[in-house]
Each structure stands twice: as structure tokens, then as C-alpha cells.
Design a protein around this motif. Structure first.
Motif, PDB file in Angstrom:
ATOM      1  N   ILE A  73       0.833  -1.200   0.000  1.00 37.41           N
ATOM      2  CA  ILE A  73       0.000   0.000   0.000  1.00 37.41           C
ATOM      3  C   ILE A  73       0.871   1.254   0.000  1.00 37.41           C
ATOM      4  O   ILE A  73       0.621   2.207  -0.766  1.00 37.41           O
ATOM      5  N   GLN A  74       1.890   1.239   0.840  1.00 32.73           N
ATOM      6  CA  GLN A  74       2.762   2.418   0.938  1.00 32.73           C
ATOM      7  C   GLN A  74       3.492   2.688  -0.376  1.00 32.73           C
ATOM      8  O   GLN A  74       3.589   3.846  -0.826  1.00 32.73           O
ATOM      9  N   SER A  76      -2.506   0.172  -9.666  1.00 34.75           N
ATOM     10  CA  SER A  76      -2.054   0.502  -8.309  1.00 34.75           C
ATOM     11  C   SER A  76      -3.223   0.528  -7.322  1.00 34.75           C
ATOM     12  O   SER A  76      -3.122   0.043  -6.195  1.00 34.75           O
ATOM     13  N   ASN A  82       2.613   1.771  -3.458  1.00 35.90           N
ATOM     14  CA  ASN A  82       1.690   2.197  -4.504  1.00 35.90           C
ATOM     15  C   ASN A  82       1.202   3.626  -4.283  1.00 35.90           C
ATOM     16  O   ASN A  82       1.017   4.388  -5.235  1.00 35.90           O
ATOM     17  N   VAL A  83       0.983   4.004  -3.027  1.00 35.55           N
ATOM     18  CA  VAL A  83       0.609   5.385  -2.738  1.00 35.55           C
ATOM     19  C   VAL A  83       1.743   6.323  -3.136  1.00 35.55           C
ATOM     20  O   VAL A  83       1.512   7.405  -3.713  1.00 35.55           O
ATOM     21  N   ILE A 140      -3.841  -1.771  -3.983  1.00 34.03           N
ATOM     22  CA  ILE A 140      -4.172  -1.191  -2.673  1.00 34.03           C
ATOM     23  C   ILE A 140      -5.466  -1.780  -2.144  1.00 34.03           C
ATOM     24  O   ILE A 140      -5.576  -2.140  -0.961  1.00 34.03           O
ATOM     25  N   HIS A 151      -5.036  -5.454  -0.853  1.00 34.15           N
ATOM     26  CA  HIS A 151      -4.332  -5.556   0.434  1.00 34.15           C
ATOM     27  C   HIS A 151      -5.136  -4.927   1.560  1.00 34.15           C
ATOM     28  O   HIS A 151      -5.001  -5.343   2.725  1.00 34.15           O
TER      29      HIS A 151
END
Length: 386
Positions: A189-190, A213, A192-193, A217, A220
């Protein structure tokens, strides 16, 4: 007193109650007081008759207490006669007090002192958190029951301490698994952000890349939500109380069949051993949850067939769940019941066997994993039914 002790050792029974033992000591003490009184009176009367030169015979024993002397008491012997008469009349009170003191001391030493010391030592150990000091005392009286109660309390504290240690170990496993499993979705998540922020502001990210992406996210986040739900279920399991009651075994068999028909989409069979009695003591809710998790797990890896075998040996109910899949690997036999362990982390968090292990232990049993000789996995769950 030694003679009385010997007589008491002959008549005193080991399993005599406290009340009966105290009465026995008091009776022997009273006997001692009476004998001592009679001997002292006889001694005093003999000396009085000797001093007064009294030759008239005594026709009855009561004459010692009530018949006056026929001789006049000389002035020089008056003091001696007075002392002997006082001793003769009041010595029974002395012997009675002595008998009560002796009976109390002997009763305390024989019946009270030892169990009190044993209980005191055990309680002192409990206060110091030393639960290795047992409280065993055999006498057949009420104090044996009291010592047995203290011993049961000590054993319960030992079991509670063992459960706390086990719970702490399981909690450490859960925490370690939590830290390990949550790291991957958070990292995805981190990252892709970060990619979205980096390329979206510059306009270099395509809609396809953005969509990909966001999908990662989303997947997950779903894993984390599933993880949270699993943690809530584990907490609910820890709060379940064991409520065993004697029930018809047919209720348990029917529950297993109903669960199997609901969760198994392959061939399903239930086999009952001849050793199973008609009524046993068990918690239907706990066993049903265990069998449901085991059947769900077996159905995931079975090829065509899942079978359940139920039998009773001594004080344990045994449930065997057998599937015709490829069986457990060496690593899975030792680790499959650990929190969040699974063959495939993408779709499953591996908590089914962990939950089963917790519930079987709550029911006084254990969970074991093995492979059948003719192939397939065998999961056995035992439950204490005593």
C-alpha cells in the motif's frame, strides 16, 4: 501418661473424626483423673490412719470420704491431718485440670499440629509464588479434607499458571505473526501510494497504471480487513467458557453430519467406533467449532473424499478427520497449527488449525497432525470427557 499414650495408640483409629478423637482423649483423661484421685485418696487415708493409729476397718469405700475418725486427733498431728484431708478432698480438681491439659496437648499434637504445619508451608509457598510444595495429609478426618482442598487449590494455581504461560507464548506467536503478515500489505500500500503521488502529479502515470495501483491497494486493504475480522474471532474464542454436560452421543454425531453436509462438497463419511458409549460429558459448542474448522481445512485439500472417525478411549473423546489429498509436508506437521501459517497466504490467513488447537486445549485435549499410511492428511482432536 506414657501408659495412657500406649492405650490410645491401641484404640485410636487413623481415620477417626476430630470430634470422636477429642472425645476419646477426654475420656482417657477422665479415666486418668479418676484413677489418680482414687490412688491419692487411698494414700492420704492410709497416712491419716497411720498417724492416728486407727485400727478400725473400713466396711465400704465411701467410708473413706464420709466416716469420721474414732480416735481423737492429737494436737501435734493436727496440722498433718488437716493437710492430708485437704489433699484427699480437693485432689480430684487437680487431676481433672491435669487431664484436660493433657488431653488438649495430645489432641493438638496428634491431630492438629501436623496438618497445620503442612498447610502453613504450602500457603507460605503460594504467597512466595512457589507452587511446588504439595499439601498431602492422610488421616481420614476433616483436616485431611481441608488439606485436600488446599492441594486442589494449589493444583488449580499450577494449572492456571501453566495456562498463563501457554497463553503468553501463544500471544507472542500471534504478535510475531501479526508483525510479519501485516508488513507485506502495508509495504504494498505504501509503495503504490508513493508511486501515485510521484507520477500522478507529473502526469506521467497512465490510467491503466493508476487503475493497477488502486487494485493492489484495494486487495491488500481487503486482506487487512480479513485479518482484523480473524483477530476479533480469536478474542471471542478466548472468551468462550467450557460448559461440559452429559448428553446423548447421538447429538454430537448428528451435529458432525450436519456440519459435514454444509461445508463438504465432496464425498463425506462418518464412522463410529464400538467403544463410543451412549452418553458422555462434552461441550457441544466447542467440539462443533473444532470439527467445522477441521472439515473446512480438509475440504480445501481433499481430492474426492473426507471422512470423520469418532471413538472414545479412557477419559478422552477422539475425532479423526481424514482427507485423500497430498497430506502434510514435514514443515506443515510442525507449523500448521501456528498462527497465520498457511500453504497459500494469498487466500487464507492460516488460523483454522490455530483456533482448533486453542479450543481442544480448553476442552482438556490436544490437536495432532499426521499423514495416513495410504495417503492423505489426518488431523486428530482429543477432548477430555471426565
Amino acid at each position: 501418661m506414657d501408659w495412657l499414650d500406649e492405650q490410645l495408640q491401641r484404640v485410636r483409629l487413623r481415620n477417626r473424626s476430630l470430634q470422636a478423637t477429642l472425645l476419646l482423649y477426654l475420656l482417657f483423661g477422665l479415666l486418668f483423673a479418676i484413677l489418680g484421685y482414687m490412688f491419692t485418696v487411698s494414700f492420704c487415708v492410709g497416712w491419716e490412719r497411720l498417724i492416728l493409729n486407727e485400727h478400725q476397718s473400713l466396711e465400704h469405700f465411701t467410708d473413706v470420704f464420709f466416716r469420721p475418725y474414732t480416735q481423737t486427733v492429737p494436737q501435734e498431728a493436727a496440722w498433718s491431718i488437716t493437710i492430708l484431708q485437704v489433699i484427699r478432698r480437693w485432689n480430684f480438681i487437680f487431676y481433672l485440670i491435669l487431664a484436660i491439659v493433657w488431653s488438649s496437648i495430645r489432641f493438638y499434637q496428634e491431630k492438629i499440629r501436623q496438618p497445620l504445619l503442612i498447610m502453613e508451608e504450602t500457603i507460605r509457598g503460594i504467597r512466595k509464588k512457589d507452587l511446588s510444595i504439595s499439601c498431602h495429609y492422610k488421616s481420614g478426618d476433616e483436616l485431611e479434607q481441608l488439606c485436600s482442598g488446599v492441594e486442589e487449590l494449589r493444583k488449580q494455581l499450577v494449572e492456571d499458571q501453566r495456562q498463563i504461560v501457554r497463553f503468553q507464548g501463544e500471544q507472542r506467536q500471534v504478535n510475531a505473526a501479526f508483525a510479519h503478515d501485516i508488513r507485506t500489505p502495508l509495504a504494498v500500500i505504501q509503495s503504490n501510494v508513493a508511486l501515485i503521488r510521484l507520477f500522478q502529479t507529473s502526469g506521467k502515470m497512465t490510467e491503466e497504471g493508476l487503475y493497477d495501483s488502486l487494485n493492489k491497494i484495494d486487495r491488500h486493504i481487503e486482506r487487512l480487513q480479513s485479518f482484523t475480522f480473524t483477530m476479533q474471532e480469536i478474542q471471542k474464542i478466548d472468551e468462550i467458557d467450557l460448559v461440559r454436560e452429559y448428553q446423548e452421543t447421538s447429538r454430537l454425531i448428528q451435529a458432525i453430519k450436519d456440519i459435514g453436509q454444509a461445508v463438504i462438497d465432496k464425498e463425506f463419511q462418518v464412522e463410529i467406533a464400538e467403544t463410543v458409549p451412549e452418553r458422555i460429558s462434552f461441550d457441544l459448542q466447542i467440539i462443533s467449532q473444532v470439527i467445522e474448522n477441521l472439515l473446512l481445512n480438509a475440504n480445501r485439500f481433499a481430492e474426492k473424499r473426507v471422512a470423520v472417525t469418532l471413538q472414545v478411549e479412557a477419559e478422552f473423546l477422539l475425532l479423526f478427520v481424514h482427507d485423500d489429498g497430498k497430506g502434510f509436508s514435514k514443515e506443515e506437521i510442525t507449523k500448521a497449527a501456528l498462527p497465520y501459517y498457511s500453504r497459500d497466504k494469498k487466500d487464507h490467513f492460516g488460523m483454522g488449525l490455530t483456533i482448533c488447537q486453542t479450543l481442544t486445549q480448553k476442552h482438556g485435549g490436544v490437536l495432532r497432525l499426521s499423514n495416513a499410511v495410504n495417503g492423505g492428511a489426518v488431523t486428530s482432536a482429543t477432548f477430555n470427557i471426565m
